[in-house]
Motif scaffolding. Structure first.
Motif, PDB file in Angstrom:
ATOM      1  N   GLY A 177      89.358  30.189  62.603  1.00 46.31           N
ATOM      2  CA  GLY A 177      90.037  29.194  63.402  1.00 46.31           C
ATOM      3  C   GLY A 177      90.928  29.708  64.510  1.00 46.31           C
ATOM      4  N   SER A 178      91.202  31.014  64.591  1.00 51.58           N
ATOM      5  CA  SER A 178      92.040  31.560  65.653  1.00 51.58           C
ATOM      6  C   SER A 178      91.171  32.356  66.628  1.00 51.58           C
ATOM      7  N   ILE A 179      91.803  32.906  67.670  1.00 50.67           N
ATOM      8  CA  ILE A 179      91.056  33.700  68.643  1.00 50.67           C
ATOM      9  C   ILE A 179      90.471  34.951  67.988  1.00 50.67           C
ATOM     10  N   PHE A 180      91.070  35.385  66.878  1.00 51.24           N
ATOM     11  CA  PHE A 180      90.563  36.529  66.131  1.00 51.24           C
ATOM     12  C   PHE A 180      89.690  36.097  64.948  1.00 51.24           C
ATOM     13  N   GLY A 181      89.424  34.790  64.870  1.00 52.46           N
ATOM     14  CA  GLY A 181      88.813  34.225  63.675  1.00 52.46           C
ATOM     15  C   GLY A 181      87.401  34.659  63.375  1.00 52.46           C
ATOM     16  N   GLN A 182      86.668  35.186  64.387  1.00 46.19           N
ATOM     17  CA  GLN A 182      85.286  35.575  64.157  1.00 46.19           C
ATOM     18  C   GLN A 182      85.150  37.019  63.676  1.00 46.19           C
ATOM     19  N   ILE A 183      86.272  37.780  63.723  1.00 47.69           N
ATOM     20  CA  ILE A 183      86.213  39.204  63.392  1.00 47.69           C
ATOM     21  C   ILE A 183      86.023  39.391  61.890  1.00 47.69           C
ATOM     22  N   GLY A 184      84.990  40.140  61.527  1.00 45.05           N
ATOM     23  CA  GLY A 184      84.736  40.456  60.125  1.00 45.05           C
ATOM     24  C   GLY A 184      84.045  39.376  59.328  1.00 45.05           C
ATOM     25  N   VAL A 185      83.642  38.280  59.977  1.00 48.67           N
ATOM     26  CA  VAL A 185      82.922  37.216  59.277  1.00 48.67           C
ATOM     27  C   VAL A 185      81.671  36.854  60.070  1.00 48.67           C
ATOM     28  N   LYS A 186      80.771  36.114  59.427  1.00 52.28           N
ATOM     29  CA  LYS A 186      79.529  35.721  60.083  1.00 52.28           C
ATOM     30  C   LYS A 186      79.572  34.229  60.383  1.00 52.28           C
ATOM     31  N   PRO A 187      79.592  33.844  61.655  1.00 52.49           N
ATOM     32  CA  PRO A 187      79.699  32.426  61.996  1.00 52.49           C
ATOM     33  C   PRO A 187      78.443  31.640  61.660  1.00 52.49           C
ATOM     34  N   ASN A 188      78.606  30.382  61.282  1.00 49.78           N
ATOM     35  CA  ASN A 188      77.487  29.479  61.022  1.00 49.78           C
ATOM     36  C   ASN A 188      77.251  28.569  62.216  1.00 49.78           C
ATOM     37  N   ASN A 189      76.017  28.089  62.350  1.00 48.91           N
ATOM     38  CA  ASN A 189      75.737  27.116  63.399  1.00 48.91           C
ATOM     39  C   ASN A 189      76.141  25.723  62.929  1.00 48.91           C
ATOM     40  N   GLN A 190      76.092  24.763  63.847  1.00 52.79           N
ATOM     41  CA  GLN A 190      76.532  23.402  63.546  1.00 52.79           C
ATOM     42  C   GLN A 190      75.720  22.783  62.415  1.00 52.79           C
ATOM     43  N   LYS A 191      74.412  23.018  62.437  1.00 54.95           N
ATOM     44  CA  LYS A 191      73.540  22.420  61.430  1.00 54.95           C
ATOM     45  C   LYS A 191      73.889  22.923  60.023  1.00 54.95           C
ATOM     46  N   LYS A 192      74.091  24.234  59.890  1.00 58.17           N
ATOM     47  CA  LYS A 192      74.426  24.783  58.575  1.00 58.17           C
ATOM     48  C   LYS A 192      75.815  24.323  58.130  1.00 58.17           C
ATOM     49  N   PHE A 193      76.756  24.272  59.060  1.00 53.77           N
ATOM     50  CA  PHE A 193      78.099  23.780  58.752  1.00 53.77           C
ATOM     51  C   PHE A 193      78.040  22.356  58.214  1.00 53.77           C
ATOM     52  N   GLU A 194      77.267  21.504  58.863  1.00 50.75           N
ATOM     53  CA  GLU A 194      77.175  20.105  58.439  1.00 50.75           C
ATOM     54  C   GLU A 194      76.508  19.974  57.079  1.00 50.75           C
TER      55      GLU A 194
END
Length: 344
Positions: A177-194
């Motif tokens: 959720g922060s500007i550093f929030g993507q570091i060290g994690v794998k982001p999901n797309n909108q479809k997977k999030f939903e």
């Protein structure tokens, strides 16, 4: 004859934990979005699926089917072996309940492995997800809010581990959720999030209260559905307040900047213009020279805390909403105490 199940029947069976759903689509499709809890035993690999798709478009359907049969035949022993490892009844699915799932079920039946198939495939699940996200969520939300580094995520995870109802938006988004929030994690797309969110909304539909974090509408690459976001905004906010030093320690522990110094420096450059000089120069120098705790404290004081003060002003916060403690563990215990009081 192929035994077809409706999506709802398949999901109900899966809830018993004595039934296994198997997604036979390619690993790439599975990674992008699947029914939570499913296994992936693909009929075709990513490359094989691409090859067959190209044949279908450039040559024709029959040639693509012939090539598909050739590829699948060569991997049959390994495909069957994976299904033999499953010791529960099985239901398979593909995108629309077409050739891949039908072929899988037919072959498995010939080998004595009794299998069902979801009618309409995961396409019907996507429709179910959209419908679920557009329906009101009946439980009352308990929103954990507070300054950056207040341990909100750690508290939510502890609550989940102890069996309490939690919607972990950051975990579903793959972003903190922060500007550093993507570091060290794998982001999901909108479809997977939903998909992940809809599953939680369905699971907790009969709970009186559900914990959630005070996130903004956008979390990394994804957006909260409007109805849930509006409900969160109107719900009681429990404001966690910890000493600045504890918050710095929490951020250092969670983000581990010493492991990825270059990524933190690059992320800071995205917000550098929003921080007053010469403070921005000091933060950049601290990051370049490995003084991460100093940089974090400066970022909290001069960037994140003022933002939080502005954002929380829209809530009618009184003393009863504040949880002012010295440690994250104390904050967890107070959240739990208040939750149990509400349920009495």
């Amino acid at each position: 004859m192929v035994r077809e199940l409706t999506l709802i029947d398949a999901l109900e069976l899966q809830k018993t934990k004595s039934h296994t759903l198997v997604d036979v689509r390619s690993p790439k499709e599975f990674e992008e979005a699947t029914i939570p809890g499913s296994l992936n035993i693909p009929v075709f690999s990513n490359e094989e699926r691409a090859e067959i798709g190209t044949l279908y478009k450039q040559v024709g359907k029959q040639e693509a089917m012939d090539r598909g049969l050739e590829i699948f035949s060569a991997k049959l022993p390994a495909f069957i072996a994976e299904f033999r490892k499953i010791d529960t009844p099985i239901t398979v699915y593909c995108w629309r309940g077409g050739m891949r799932s039908k072929t899988a079920v037919t072959v498995l039946e010939l080998m004595g492995i009794r299998t069902n198939r979801i009618s309409g495939g995961i396409h019907t699940y996507r429709k179910w997800v959209i419908q679920r996200l557009e329906e009101p969520f009946k439980p009352e939300l308990i929103v954990l809010n507070g300054y950056t580094g207040s341990g909100k995520t750690k508290i939510l995870h502890k609550l989940m581990e102890d069996g309490y109802p939690v919607i972990d938006l950051e975990g579903m988004a793959g972003h903190r959720g922060s500007i550093f929030g993507q570091i060290g994690v794998k982001p999901n797309n909108q479809k997977k999030f939903e998909i992940l969110l809809a599953e939680k909304l369905d699971r907790y539909a009969d709970e009186p209260y559900v914990f959630i974090e005070g996130e903004s509408k956008r979390i990394g690459q994804v957006h909260m559905p409007p109805l849930l976001f509006e409900q969160k905004e109107k719900s009681p906010q429990w404001i966690i307040q910890l000493p600045t030093k504890v918050r710095v320690d929490e951020i250092m522990s969670e983000y581990e900047p010493t492991e990825r110094p270059e990524q933190f420096l690059e992320a800071f450059k995205l917000i550098k213009k929003r921080v007053h000089q010469p403070i921005a120069a000091e933060i950049e120098s601290d990051l370049e020279n490995g003084r991460f705790a100093e940089a974090v404290e400066q970022l909290l004081t001069n960037y994140y805390d003022p933002q939080y003060e502005y954002s929380v002003a829209r809530f009618a916060v009184t003393g009863e909403h504040v949880i002012q403690v010295e440690t994250v563990q104390e904050a967890y215990e107070e959240c739990l105490r208040r939750y149990k009081e509400l349920k009495k």
